[in-house]
Design an enzyme around this catalytic site. Structure first.
Site, PDB file in Angstrom:
ATOM      1  N   TRP A   1      -0.241   5.226  -6.415  1.00  0.00           N
ATOM      2  CA  TRP A   1      -0.298   6.348  -7.353  1.00  0.00           C
ATOM      3  C   TRP A   1      -0.937   5.848  -8.647  1.00  0.00           C
ATOM      4  O   TRP A   1      -0.587   4.783  -9.147  1.00  0.00           O
ATOM      5  CB  TRP A   1       1.090   6.915  -7.679  1.00  0.00           C
TER       6      TRP A   1
ATOM      7  N   HIS B   1       8.584  11.407  -2.302  1.00  0.00           N
ATOM      8  CA  HIS B   1       9.279  11.021  -3.514  1.00  0.00           C
ATOM      9  C   HIS B   1      10.178  12.200  -3.849  1.00  0.00           C
ATOM     10  O   HIS B   1       9.681  13.307  -4.065  1.00  0.00           O
ATOM     11  CB  HIS B   1       8.309  10.769  -4.673  1.00  0.00           C
TER      12      HIS B   1
ATOM     13  N   HIS C   1       5.221  17.095  -8.269  1.00  0.00           N
ATOM     14  CA  HIS C   1       3.779  17.026  -8.501  1.00  0.00           C
ATOM     15  C   HIS C   1       3.000  18.251  -8.065  1.00  0.00           C
ATOM     16  O   HIS C   1       1.830  18.155  -7.715  1.00  0.00           O
ATOM     17  CB  HIS C   1       3.207  15.786  -7.808  1.00  0.00           C
TER      18      HIS C   1
ATOM     19  N   ASP D   1       6.786  17.918 -14.198  1.00  0.00           N
ATOM     20  CA  ASP D   1       7.222  16.708 -13.506  1.00  0.00           C
ATOM     21  C   ASP D   1       8.167  15.904 -14.393  1.00  0.00           C
ATOM     22  O   ASP D   1       7.871  14.787 -14.785  1.00  0.00           O
ATOM     23  CB  ASP D   1       5.961  15.888 -13.166  1.00  0.00           C
TER      24      ASP D   1
ATOM     25  N   ASP E   1       5.367  14.020  -3.782  1.00  0.00           N
ATOM     26  CA  ASP E   1       6.434  13.930  -4.785  1.00  0.00           C
ATOM     27  C   ASP E   1       6.707  15.377  -5.176  1.00  0.00           C
ATOM     28  O   ASP E   1       5.787  16.106  -5.587  1.00  0.00           O
ATOM     29  CB  ASP E   1       5.921  13.101  -5.971  1.00  0.00           C
TER      30      ASP E   1
ATOM     31  N   GLU F   1      -0.312   9.033  -3.116  1.00  0.00           N
ATOM     32  CA  GLU F   1       0.508  10.072  -3.761  1.00  0.00           C
ATOM     33  C   GLU F   1      -0.372  10.932  -4.655  1.00  0.00           C
ATOM     34  O   GLU F   1      -1.113  10.415  -5.489  1.00  0.00           O
ATOM     35  CB  GLU F   1       1.619   9.407  -4.604  1.00  0.00           C
TER      36      GLU F   1
ATOM     37  N   LYS G   1      -1.030  14.218  -7.463  1.00  0.00           N
ATOM     38  CA  LYS G   1      -0.356  14.767  -8.642  1.00  0.00           C
ATOM     39  C   LYS G   1      -1.173  15.908  -9.211  1.00  0.00           C
ATOM     40  O   LYS G   1      -2.388  15.958  -9.030  1.00  0.00           O
ATOM     41  CB  LYS G   1      -0.166  13.664  -9.688  1.00  0.00           C
TER      42      LYS G   1
ATOM     43  N   ASP H   1      12.682   9.161  -6.755  1.00  0.00           N
ATOM     44  CA  ASP H   1      11.769   8.834  -7.859  1.00  0.00           C
ATOM     45  C   ASP H   1      12.082   9.718  -9.064  1.00  0.00           C
ATOM     46  O   ASP H   1      11.575  10.828  -9.160  1.00  0.00           O
ATOM     47  CB  ASP H   1      10.304   9.034  -7.416  1.00  0.00           C
TER      48      ASP H   1
ATOM     49  N   ASP I   1      11.075  14.598 -13.825  1.00  0.00           N
ATOM     50  CA  ASP I   1      11.832  13.515 -13.194  1.00  0.00           C
ATOM     51  C   ASP I   1      13.292  13.470 -13.606  1.00  0.00           C
ATOM     52  O   ASP I   1      13.830  12.411 -13.945  1.00  0.00           O
ATOM     53  CB  ASP I   1      11.134  12.161 -13.432  1.00  0.00           C
TER      54      ASP I   1
HETATM   55  C1  RNT Z   1       4.446   9.550 -11.321  1.00  0.00           C
HETATM   56  C2  RNT Z   1       4.691   9.300  -9.893  1.00  0.00           C
HETATM   57  C3  RNT Z   1       5.003   7.882  -9.524  1.00  0.00           C
HETATM   58  C4  RNT Z   1       5.949   7.204 -10.490  1.00  0.00           C
HETATM   59  C5  RNT Z   1       6.491   5.896 -10.008  1.00  0.00           C
HETATM   60  C6  RNT Z   1       7.085   5.106 -11.117  1.00  0.00           C
HETATM   61  O1  RNT Z   1       4.322  10.867 -11.627  1.00  0.00           O
HETATM   62  O2  RNT Z   1       5.693  10.140  -9.427  1.00  0.00           O
HETATM   63  O3  RNT Z   1       5.451   7.843  -8.224  1.00  0.00           O
HETATM   64  O4  RNT Z   1       7.016   8.028 -10.808  1.00  0.00           O
HETATM   65  O5  RNT Z   1       5.536   5.203  -9.332  1.00  0.00           O
HETATM   66 ZN    ZN Z   2       6.400   9.830  -7.462  1.00  0.00          ZN
END
Ligand code: RNT
Ligand code: ZN
Length: 419
Positions: A184, A287, A263, A295, A260, A225, A227, A327, A297
């Protein structure tokens, strides 16, 4: 009623609708879920001073962040003692552990810089997943790494990716468990670019070069990955959904897509994308996070979309086709608790999906008995899942209720606040 009696009564109720709770618990115990080391230190790692970059951000300054490998490992051990199920360790390259005076830049990383992590994984009998770190580094040039027009920059990051393939192979060989290696980058632009394809062509070439490093695909499982946008990278992301999915589709013998669930646009859901991808890809990776409006998290909870994602893995019998990793990173609350709540939530989601009469519900759909389907789907929510969860936790040797928090509070007082 005792816990045993409650479970017994739940088991009987579930059996009547064709759900074998014993089998559900047995299945879940063996499913590895990757625990991300980066919740413990706000995604900072050990190989640089300076802030987190790459369009991602932690907010909050709760005390007790892990500042050394020893602290991070101790914190992860605490979490491992509080969660049921099977964990796998998820590391980022920036968590390399160097001997004093032995600095190696990211393009020069070697297995030996991760020997202590291997020791840690072996001590706990777990596998390791890995991530090259394409952010928080002075060689990120104008926000770009693998897609940079500057050849020296791009070369540096390609070499980093290759080094990480070798380290991933080492992890797999040492632990005997395949290593999922996720690519990523935060590459992109804050505002409207004049060339959208150029960076993507360079990105494509860079990932191809990384994947040209020899590895055994049974041992190393590279992922790409995607985004949609990042902070300061609002207008354009090089590794967009279409780019990453197409890359993976064109290289199914070498890598797989990683989704993820933070994303995508806020009304898109990964639960719906899982079965779509499973129609085409032998294996996919996830993720698991909780986006709020973006995003962000946040800590994974036992919420609707989390449950829906788990259902799609379970009812499609895709246990050995979907690699699951957490994640998220919240720096505003106790980090051990953040880790624990998220891991336990995903375990709950999987267990509940395993305790759902999936066959019966599918048949109702196929027979177009939609009225009954709605009623039965609602009914399934009211089954005594909490009693099965308590039994599962007890069999895994952890608390079934929130009493684990007392242990976290003690650890906070005795360890975290003294850092
Ligand atoms: C970032 C991605 C990625 C990170 C990690 C730390 O938007 O989700 O996967 O969160 O690699
Ligand atoms: Zn991620």
């Amino acid at each position: 009623m005792t816990r045993e009696e409650r479970y017994e009564s739940a088991r009987e109720l579930y059996a009547k609708i064709g759900v074998d709770t014993e089998k559900a618990m047995e299945t879940l115990k063996e499913l590895p879920v990757s625990l991300h080391c980066w919740q413990g230190d706000d995604v900072l790692g050990f190989d640089h001073e300076g802030p987190l970059t790459g369009g991602i951000q932690t907010t909050g300054d709760y005390p007790g962040r892990a500042k050394t490998p020893e602290q991070l490992m101790a914190d992860m051990e605490k979490v491992m003692s509080l969660v049921p199920g099977k964990i796998k360790l998820n590391l980022h390259a920036c968590y390399a552990i160097m001997e004093p005076g032995q600095f190696a830049d990211r393009d020069q990383l070697e297995p030996k810089h991760f020997a202590k992590w291997v020791e840690f994984a072996k001590k706990h009998g777990v596998g390791i997943d890995f991530n090259p770190t394409f952010f928080s580094h002075d060689k990120v040039k104008d926000g770009l790494t693998l897609s940079s027009p500057d050849e020296e920059t791009r070369r540096f990051w390609i070499n980093h990716g290759k080094a990480c393939i070798r380290i991933s192979q080492y992890f797999a060989e040492e632990t005997g468990v395949p290593c999922v290696m996720n690519i990523w980058t935060g590459d992109g632009f804050k505002d409207i670019p004049a060339d959208r394809m150029g960076p993507r062509m360079r990105y494509k070439d860079s990932i191809e070069q990384i994947l040209s490093e020899p590895y055994d695909y049974n041992k190393v499982k590279p992922c790409v990955e995607s985004k949609v946008f990042g902070i300061g990278v609002e207008a354009y992301t090089v590794g967009s959904a279409e780019f990453s999915l197409s890359f993976a589709a064109a290289n199914t013998d070498k890598c797989m897509p990683l989704m993820d669930n933070g994303h995508y646009h806020p009304t898109e859901v990964v639960s719906d994308k899982i079965p779509a991808l499973l129609c085409f890809f032998p294996e996919i990776a996830l993720h698991i996070t909780r986006p709020i409006r973006w995003d962000s998290d946040h800590v994974v909870l036992f919420d609707d979309e989390t449950r829906e994602m788990a259902k799609e893995i379970v009812r499609n019998n895709a246990f050995d086709r979907v690699y699951m990793a957490l994640d998220y990173f919240d720096a505003s609350i106790n980090r051990i608790s953040a880790w624990t709540v998220g891991f336990r939530s995903w375990q709950k989601a999987l267990l509940q999906a395993l305790c759902t009469p999936n066959e019966m519900l599918k048949n109702l759909q196929d027979e177009n008995r939609m009225t009954e389907l709605m009623v039965q789907q609602e009914e399934a929510k009211m089954y005594p899942f909490g009693d099965v969860w308590a039994e599962y936790c007890s069999r895994c040797g952890v608390a079934g209720d929130s009493s684990w928090l007392e242990e976290v509070k003690t650890y906070e007082a005795e360890v975290l606040l003294k850092r």
